[in-house]
Scaffold this active site. Structure first.
Site, PDB file in Angstrom:
ATOM      1  N   ASP A 156      48.988  42.159  38.693  1.00 49.70           N
ATOM      2  CA  ASP A 156      50.249  40.540  39.172  1.00 49.70           C
ATOM      3  C   ASP A 156      51.413  40.585  39.321  1.00 49.70           C
ATOM      4  O   ASP A 156      52.053  41.337  39.119  1.00 49.70           O
ATOM      5  CB  ASP A 156      49.686  39.772  38.637  1.00 49.70           C
ATOM      6  CG  ASP A 156      49.699  38.384  39.638  1.00 49.70           C
ATOM      7  OD1 ASP A 156      50.399  37.715  38.884  1.00 49.70           O
ATOM      8  OD2 ASP A 156      48.398  37.579  40.113  1.00 49.70           O
ATOM      9  N   HIS A 213      54.306  33.570  38.400  1.00 44.56           N
ATOM     10  CA  HIS A 213      52.636  33.532  39.112  1.00 44.56           C
ATOM     11  C   HIS A 213      50.818  34.122  37.741  1.00 44.56           C
ATOM     12  O   HIS A 213      50.712  33.668  37.979  1.00 44.56           O
ATOM     13  CB  HIS A 213      52.943  34.768  40.640  1.00 44.56           C
ATOM     14  CG  HIS A 213      51.788  34.475  41.019  1.00 44.56           C
ATOM     15  ND1 HIS A 213      51.213  35.542  41.095  1.00 44.56           N
ATOM     16  CD2 HIS A 213      51.353  33.621  42.143  1.00 44.56           C
ATOM     17  CE1 HIS A 213      49.800  35.509  41.877  1.00 44.56           C
ATOM     18  NE2 HIS A 213      50.394  34.089  42.466  1.00 44.56           N
ATOM     19  N   SER A 373      46.564  32.114  45.424  1.00 44.88           N
ATOM     20  CA  SER A 373      46.064  32.384  44.062  1.00 44.88           C
ATOM     21  C   SER A 373      45.615  32.275  43.185  1.00 44.88           C
ATOM     22  O   SER A 373      45.745  32.193  42.343  1.00 44.88           O
ATOM     23  CB  SER A 373      48.165  32.661  43.674  1.00 44.88           C
ATOM     24  OG  SER A 373      48.418  34.065  44.698  1.00 44.88           O
TER      25      SER A 373
END
Ligand code: CA
Length: 622
Positions: A156, A213, A373
């Protein structure tokens, strides 16, 4: 020939309107050779690439004989890929595609721990936690202790590894053979100071999440087995490996994604969370996913956030048909498909909460984010606890347990394969009482892709329906060349160029103005459904049914509903013979049009031999 004129005009129109988005890194290519690494032909190829083409090697994955090159200045990716594909030593060559995080949402409000405690108390917006059985999991894990703590790779944007939640729960994976910060690759794995993972985006051991994220995703994985608000914080039952390949914008490259996947596999990860993707098929990324299957690691991927159907517009890696891949859609608190979530009744497996999910955020804070996600890491967290309960379970069975223990929900009917949303508590309980299967189905990739059609640059602009028919991976031979069918390498395809976009429209126009003289010659034109298209986005939407032209008949009723898989009946020009073939819709970069690549295994050598013999006849007819 009225008909062919229509086809030509529309072909040109389609070519003009279909723009090829620059979704790859300029000046870079990824190449896999057919031979074993360190073989003579392999060295010869690399030498030639260096000395003749002035390509510089950025890195290699030697076991795969896979190489990442920087091209000579001024050399285009398109040109190089076409040249490399013509090289008999090359198994595949492709651009280095761009990949993106599967959440377009920015964190709107960031909370500290006290604020989170306050909002989390009885707030109905956290109903998803009850829905998937997290309280039951927390209950069951109260006295949990095991020396086996499965490693989950968070591939990620990085992780705030100093976040108190991760520190207090001792969740961050530690590479015990590496000393942090001494500037030495202590364990000789090729990465300096990779104590908790590595940053492939910036090629450093600094794992700082400059996007946010990855930290959020990691917290969700952890949250499946651990109440993030617990005080005191128990030790996590799993470990989080931080692999950063997405930059501060959440954007990364296929080469870095591949490197992260191989790092994860080489360093003990048994679950790979992939909350990212892209629309471009990459054979090299497929190989990495297959490696995870072969090496026993679960592979969870976000289905994507464009509210589109993955059956017709695939999202990779979620859409690779490797048997252990779990493609995850996002659901709401009311078990609806989230408005942004991709879906696919044939390609997306299961739903998981993905709207306003609360999790960790860089700087020791928390926030709510939305996206597939966020849905995927719940499944990765479940997979990790399934592995904790049953360490020898292979990823195919892990997926099976998660899918079969999911809760059926009516709003997912027609949206995902299982028509269900995951249930952590049920899956983890079931894992402990399920007999472990010692084997999983074999899988060997066939590298069919739109890229394979990219070579069709000299086939006359699509003015005939069948413009060219030849074998791929055939020592560079084209039709009319001396190599007999059946004697080429094991993997090859015939590419039959059909202007799929334009033919149905041309046919409708043609049928309206149909001349009796033509009717006799082309008797099988029957179009039942129209085709709609989004040329700018290269998206295929619509259906075609039973076309016949110049001896080719296409039965494509379901080709979009089945991931672009096409079954065709091809009739010889004289109408005497018919063969059944199977293939896949592919994108021709050169022609800016869709065509089909036929799969030898599904089609059979006899059929291909027959078609090959008809080729000349077809060209004459055009
Ligand atoms: Ca190292």
């Amino acid at each position: 020939m009225v008909l062919f004129r229509y086809v030509c005009i529309l072909s040109l129109l389609s070519g003009a309107l279909t723009s090829w988005a620059q979704d790859y890194v300029p000046g870079e290519v990824i190449v896999r050779l057919k031979t074993q690494a360190n073989s003579q032909s392999s060295y010869a190829f690399l030498g030639k690439a260096h000395s003749q083409k002035e390509m510089s090697l950025k890195r290699s994955w030697n076991k795969m004989n896979l190489h990442h090159f920087q091209l000579k200045a001024g050399q285009t990716v398109e040109q190089s890929v076409a040249e490399l594909r013509a090289d008999p030593d090359v198994l595949y060559a492709e651009p280095n595609y761009i990949l993106r995080k599967s959440s377009d949402f920015q964190a709107e409000r960031v909370y500290n721990q006290d604020q989170v405690m306050a909002i989390a108390q009885g707030d109905p917006s956290f109903a998803y936690e009850n829905q998937i059985g997290l309280p039951e999991v927390y209950q069951a894990m109260q006295n949990y202790a095991s020396s086996y703590r499965p490693i989950v790779a968070i591939i990620d944007t990085g992780i705030d590894v100093n976040h108190p939640t991760f520190v207090d729960s001792n969740a961050i994976w530690v590479n015990e053979d590496e000393v942090a910060g001494n500037g030495i690759d202590d364990d000789h794995n090729g990465y300096v100071d990779d104590r908790n993972g590595f940053n492939f985006a910036y090629n450093t051991a600094n794992l700082w999440d400059d996007d946010g994220h990855g930290t959020h995703v990691a917290g969700i994985v952890l949250k499946v087995g651990l109440d993030l608000m617990a005080d005191p914080m128990p030790q996590a039952a799993i470990q989080i490996m931080a692999l950063k390949f997405l930059n501060d914008q959440g954007v990364g490259t296929t080469s870095d994604a591949i490197e992260a996947i191989y790092y994860a596999l080489n360093n003990g990860a048994v679950v790979l969370n992939n909350s990212w993707g892209g629309p471009s098929y990459s054979a090299a990324l497929l190989d990495a996913v297959v490696a995870s299957y072969d090496r026993g690691a679960a592979f969870v991927a976000a289905a994507g956030n464009s509210a589109t159907n993955n059956d017709s517009a695939p999202m990779y890696p979620a859409s690779y048909s490797v048997p252990h891949v779990m493609s995850i859609a996002a659901t709401t608190n009311a078990d609806y498909l989230a408005y942004f979530s991709n879906f696919g009744v044939n390609t997306v497996h299961v739903g998981s909460p993905g709207l306003n999910v609360l999790s960790t955020y860089p700087g020791g804070s928390f926030t709510q984010m939305s996206g597939t996600s966020m849905a995927a890491p719940f499944v990765s967290g479940i997979a990790a606890l399934v592995k904790a309960a049953s360490p020898n379970m292979l990823p195919y069975q892990v997926k099976e347990v998660i899918d079969t223990q999911a809760d059926p929900v009516s709003h997912l009917i027609g949206k995902v394969i299982t028509e269900a949303r995951v249930n952590a508590s049920r899956a983890i309980s079931a894992a402990g009482s399920t007999a472990v299967s010692g084997s999983q189905p074999g899988y060997s990739p066939s590298y069919m892709s739109r890229e394979l059609a990219g070579e069709l640059s000299d086939s006359g602009g699509g003015c005939g329906l069948v413009t060219k028919l030849y074998r791929e991976f055939n020592q560079g031979q084209r039709p009319g060349g001396p190599t007999p069918l059946g004697q080429g390498p094991e993997t090859w395809y015939i590419l039959l160029v059909l202007a799929l976009f334009v033919v149905p429209i041309a046919l409708r126009a043609y049928l309206r103005s149909r001349h009796p003289a033509n009717r006799r010659r082309h008797q099988r034109y029957e179009i039942q459904t129209a085709v709609t298209m989004n040329l700018g986005g290269r998206k295929l939407v619509g259906e075609v049914s039973s076309i016949s032209l110049g001896g080719v008949r296409v039965n494509t009723d379901a080709w979009l509903d089945q991931g672009g898989i096409v079954q065709m009946t091809i009739t010889s020009p004289d109408g005497k013979d018919q063969v059944q073939v199977a293939g896949k819709v592919v994108w021709s970069e050169a022609q800016k049009a869709y065509g089909m690549a036929f799969d030898e295994e599904k089609t059979g050598p006899l059929a291909l031999t027959m078609i090959s013999q008809w080729t000349k006849g077809l060209k004459k007819a055009a």
